[in-house]
Design an enzyme around this catalytic site. Structure first.
Site, PDB file in Angstrom:
ATOM      1  N   GLY A 120      40.151 -55.870  64.803  1.00  0.00           N
ATOM      2  CA  GLY A 120      38.979 -55.421  65.129  1.00  0.00           C
ATOM      3  C   GLY A 120      38.097 -55.173  63.810  1.00  0.00           C
ATOM      4  N   SER A 161      31.075 -43.464  67.806  1.00  0.00           N
ATOM      5  CA  SER A 161      30.296 -44.686  68.778  1.00  0.00           C
ATOM      6  C   SER A 161      28.989 -44.123  69.275  1.00  0.00           C
ATOM      7  CB  SER A 161      31.232 -44.720  69.968  1.00  0.00           C
ATOM      8  OG  SER A 161      30.789 -45.426  70.921  1.00  0.00           O
ATOM      9  N   TYR A 188      36.552 -40.596  76.428  1.00  0.00           N
ATOM     10  CA  TYR A 188      36.069 -41.471  75.373  1.00  0.00           C
ATOM     11  C   TYR A 188      34.866 -40.528  74.631  1.00  0.00           C
ATOM     12  CZ  TYR A 188      34.711 -45.121  72.136  1.00  0.00           C
ATOM     13  OH  TYR A 188      34.205 -45.952  71.233  1.00  0.00           O
ATOM     14  N   GLY A 206      43.900 -47.971  61.536  1.00  0.00           N
ATOM     15  CA  GLY A 206      43.553 -48.883  62.752  1.00  0.00           C
ATOM     16  C   GLY A 206      43.024 -50.192  62.015  1.00  0.00           C
ATOM     17  N   ALA A 207      43.628 -50.835  61.037  1.00  0.00           N
ATOM     18  CA  ALA A 207      43.016 -51.958  60.440  1.00  0.00           C
ATOM     19  C   ALA A 207      43.717 -53.086  60.634  1.00  0.00           C
ATOM     20  CB  ALA A 207      42.623 -51.642  59.127  1.00  0.00           C
ATOM     21  N   GLY A 214      38.135 -52.393  61.948  1.00  0.00           N
ATOM     22  CA  GLY A 214      38.976 -52.146  60.644  1.00  0.00           C
ATOM     23  C   GLY A 214      39.499 -53.100  59.891  1.00  0.00           C
TER      24      GLY A 214
HETATM   25  N1  NAP Z   1      34.333 -52.344  69.460  1.00  0.00           N
HETATM   26  C1  NAP Z   1      33.478 -51.783  69.958  1.00  0.00           C
HETATM   27  O1  NAP Z   1      32.289 -52.281  70.711  1.00  0.00           O
HETATM   28  C2  NAP Z   1      33.007 -50.311  69.475  1.00  0.00           C
HETATM   29  C3  NAP Z   1      31.882 -49.691  69.953  1.00  0.00           C
HETATM   30  C4  NAP Z   1      31.884 -48.368  69.257  1.00  0.00           C
HETATM   31  C5  NAP Z   1      32.962 -47.666  68.585  1.00  0.00           C
HETATM   32  N2  NAP Z   1      33.872 -48.348  68.362  1.00  0.00           N
HETATM   33  C6  NAP Z   1      35.073 -47.572  67.479  1.00  0.00           C
HETATM   34  O2  NAP Z   1      35.588 -48.581  66.532  1.00  0.00           O
HETATM   35  C7  NAP Z   1      36.842 -48.226  66.122  1.00  0.00           C
HETATM   36  C8  NAP Z   1      37.595 -49.555  66.048  1.00  0.00           C
HETATM   37  O3  NAP Z   1      37.569 -50.060  67.279  1.00  0.00           O
HETATM   38  P1  NAP Z   1      37.893 -51.707  67.651  1.00  0.00           P
HETATM   39  O4  NAP Z   1      36.988 -52.306  68.386  1.00  0.00           O
HETATM   40  O5  NAP Z   1      38.087 -52.314  66.301  1.00  0.00           O
HETATM   41  O6  NAP Z   1      39.244 -51.405  68.328  1.00  0.00           O
HETATM   42  P2  NAP Z   1      40.484 -52.562  68.413  1.00  0.00           P
HETATM   43  O7  NAP Z   1      40.164 -53.768  68.287  1.00  0.00           O
HETATM   44  O8  NAP Z   1      41.338 -52.193  69.651  1.00  0.00           O
HETATM   45  O9  NAP Z   1      41.364 -51.909  67.105  1.00  0.00           O
HETATM   46  C9  NAP Z   1      42.011 -50.861  66.936  1.00  0.00           C
HETATM   47  C10 NAP Z   1      42.972 -50.552  65.931  1.00  0.00           C
HETATM   48  O10 NAP Z   1      43.741 -49.225  66.008  1.00  0.00           O
HETATM   49  C11 NAP Z   1      44.846 -49.387  65.822  1.00  0.00           C
HETATM   50  N3  NAP Z   1      45.634 -48.472  66.847  1.00  0.00           N
HETATM   51  C12 NAP Z   1      45.472 -48.417  68.066  1.00  0.00           C
HETATM   52  N4  NAP Z   1      46.200 -47.273  68.680  1.00  0.00           N
HETATM   53  C13 NAP Z   1      46.733 -46.796  67.690  1.00  0.00           C
HETATM   54  C14 NAP Z   1      47.825 -45.672  67.524  1.00  0.00           C
HETATM   55  N5  NAP Z   1      48.114 -45.005  68.247  1.00  0.00           N
HETATM   56  N6  NAP Z   1      48.281 -45.598  66.126  1.00  0.00           N
HETATM   57  C15 NAP Z   1      47.831 -46.023  65.220  1.00  0.00           C
HETATM   58  N7  NAP Z   1      46.833 -47.372  65.327  1.00  0.00           N
HETATM   59  C16 NAP Z   1      46.479 -47.589  66.543  1.00  0.00           C
HETATM   60  C17 NAP Z   1      45.289 -50.803  66.477  1.00  0.00           C
HETATM   61  O11 NAP Z   1      46.443 -51.251  65.907  1.00  0.00           O
HETATM   62  P3  NAP Z   1      47.715 -51.596  66.460  1.00  0.00           P
HETATM   63  O12 NAP Z   1      47.483 -52.003  67.895  1.00  0.00           O
HETATM   64  O13 NAP Z   1      48.399 -52.776  65.685  1.00  0.00           O
HETATM   65  O14 NAP Z   1      48.776 -50.513  66.448  1.00  0.00           O
HETATM   66  C18 NAP Z   1      43.947 -51.574  65.817  1.00  0.00           C
HETATM   67  O15 NAP Z   1      44.379 -51.948  64.313  1.00  0.00           O
HETATM   68  C19 NAP Z   1      37.291 -47.333  67.301  1.00  0.00           C
HETATM   69  O16 NAP Z   1      37.350 -45.865  66.777  1.00  0.00           O
HETATM   70  C20 NAP Z   1      36.261 -47.444  68.605  1.00  0.00           C
HETATM   71  O17 NAP Z   1      36.268 -46.439  69.083  1.00  0.00           O
HETATM   72  C21 NAP Z   1      33.986 -49.574  68.753  1.00  0.00           C
END
Ligand code: NAP
Length: 292
Positions: A22, A147, A172, A18-19, A24
């Site tokens: 965001g 998280s 979640y 997931g890079a 990643g």
């Molecule tokens: N943002 C926050 O405030 C926050 C807080 C606590 C924890 N987290 C955790 O941090 C991690 C990253 O989150 P983020 O905020 O960076 O999210 P994000 O911006 O939505 O990015 C998610 C990434 O995952 C990929 N992805 C989504 N669904 C997928 C699937 N079915 N198969 C393969 N790839 C998939 C997306 O790529 P494509 O769409 O290109 O496939 C994207 O690269 C997650 O585990 C989240 O739970 C985030």
């Protein structure tokens, strides 16, 4: 960049799920800037190729590889693992970052609830399939992005898939607690192998998180909150620290926020629950159940 994150990663290979955006993607830029060969994953080839090109440009390191897989599908996770094993004779770091929030219940290609399948079962299966390669590359690290929501989670063994009752938040929280339990159990199983397992909270970070299926009122709320959130670079700091820093070498079976060890949900320290979750997860992904 501070001294801890200024570690050289030259000669190391890192896979980040997931890079394409965001947290990643920000972690990929940082680790690539330190000299690592970085493999990124995403669902869409064009989006992933574009992300790889921008990561290479921003880091000044062209060693960025693209792997395409919808990780909510177990067949795709298995294909991804075999492509990674074919491409990388050694794997120094697996950064299980993929995850998200879905307000409504969705079923995966395997008929499982999407949040549990993507946030927990995908890293569980991918890590299991790459574990021998990590062991032969030791010292190696498995870092999983959970998280702070883990602290509100509970593992509902009677309704893991939210068949009876679904709420996006509950699903979640459960999946993020599962990330913690998975890591604690993995660390125990990896004792003596030179492979460590850590888990983290990135902090509330301005990304596309939750955008695919937003809860009602989420859009305007997030719009207001964005300016108080971490940037993706800041959100990636703990992931990068655990993946690369000398200071984190040997750390295992621990949860971090802001690069500091923190306590997790009481249930995560219950060996019977973590072992049960491991067993149920292995059954759900069709892996042999090995008792610890
Ligand atoms: N943002 C926050 O405030 C926050 C807080 C606590 C924890 N987290 C955790 O941090 C991690 C990253 O989150 P983020 O905020 O960076 O999210 P994000 O911006 O939505 O990015 C998610 C990434 O995952 C990929 N992805 C989504 N669904 C997928 C699937 N079915 N198969 C393969 N790839 C998939 C997306 O790529 P494509 O769409 O290109 O496939 C994207 O690269 C997650 O585990 C989240 O739970 C985030």
């Amino acid at each position: 960049m501070n001294a801890d994150t200024a570690t050289s990663m030259t000669g190391k290979t890192v896979l980040i799920t997931g890079a394409t955006g965001g947290i990643g993607r920000a972690a990929a830029v940082a680790l690539s800037s330190m000299g690592a060969r970085v493999g990124i994953t995403g669902r869409d080839r064009a989006r992933a190729e574009y992300a790889a090109a921008t990561i290479a440009r921003e880091s000044g390191n062209s060693a960025v590889d693209v792997f395409v897989a919808d990780m909510s599908s177990q067949a795709e996770v298995r294909r991804l693992a075999s492509e990674v094993l074919a491409a990388y004779p050694r794997l120094d770091v697996l950064l299980n970052n993929v995850g998200g929030f879905w307000a409504h219940r969705h079923a995966t290609a395997d008929g499982l609830e999407h949040t549990f399948a993507l946030n927990h079962l995908a890293p569980f299966l991918l890590t299991s399939l790459l574990l021998e390669r990590l062991k032969t590359s030791a010292p190696a690290r498995v870092v999983t992005v959970s998280s702070g929501a883990q602290s509100m989670g509970s593992i509902d063994f009677d309704d893991l898939m939210g068949d009876r009752k679904y709420s996006g938040q509950r699903a979640y929280n459960q999946s993020k607690l599962a990330n913690v339990m998975f890591t604690y159990e993995l660390a125990k199983r990896l004792e003596g192998t030179g492979v460590t397992a850590t888990v983290l909270h990135p902090g509330i970070t301005s990304t596309d998180f939750g955008r695919e299926d937003q809860a009602r009122g989420w859009g305007p709320l997030i719009g207001v909150m964005r300016r108080f959130m971490k940037s993706p670079d800041q959100g990636a700091e703990t992931s990068v620290y655990l993946a690369s820093s000398l200071g984190a070498e040997g750390l295992t079976g621990k949860y971090f926020a802001n690069r500091t060890p923190k306590k997790t949900h009481r249930a995560s320290y219950d060996a019977a629950i973590t072992a049960r979750l491991w067993q149920v997860s292995a059954e759900l992904v069709g892996l042999p159940i090995t008792l610890h």
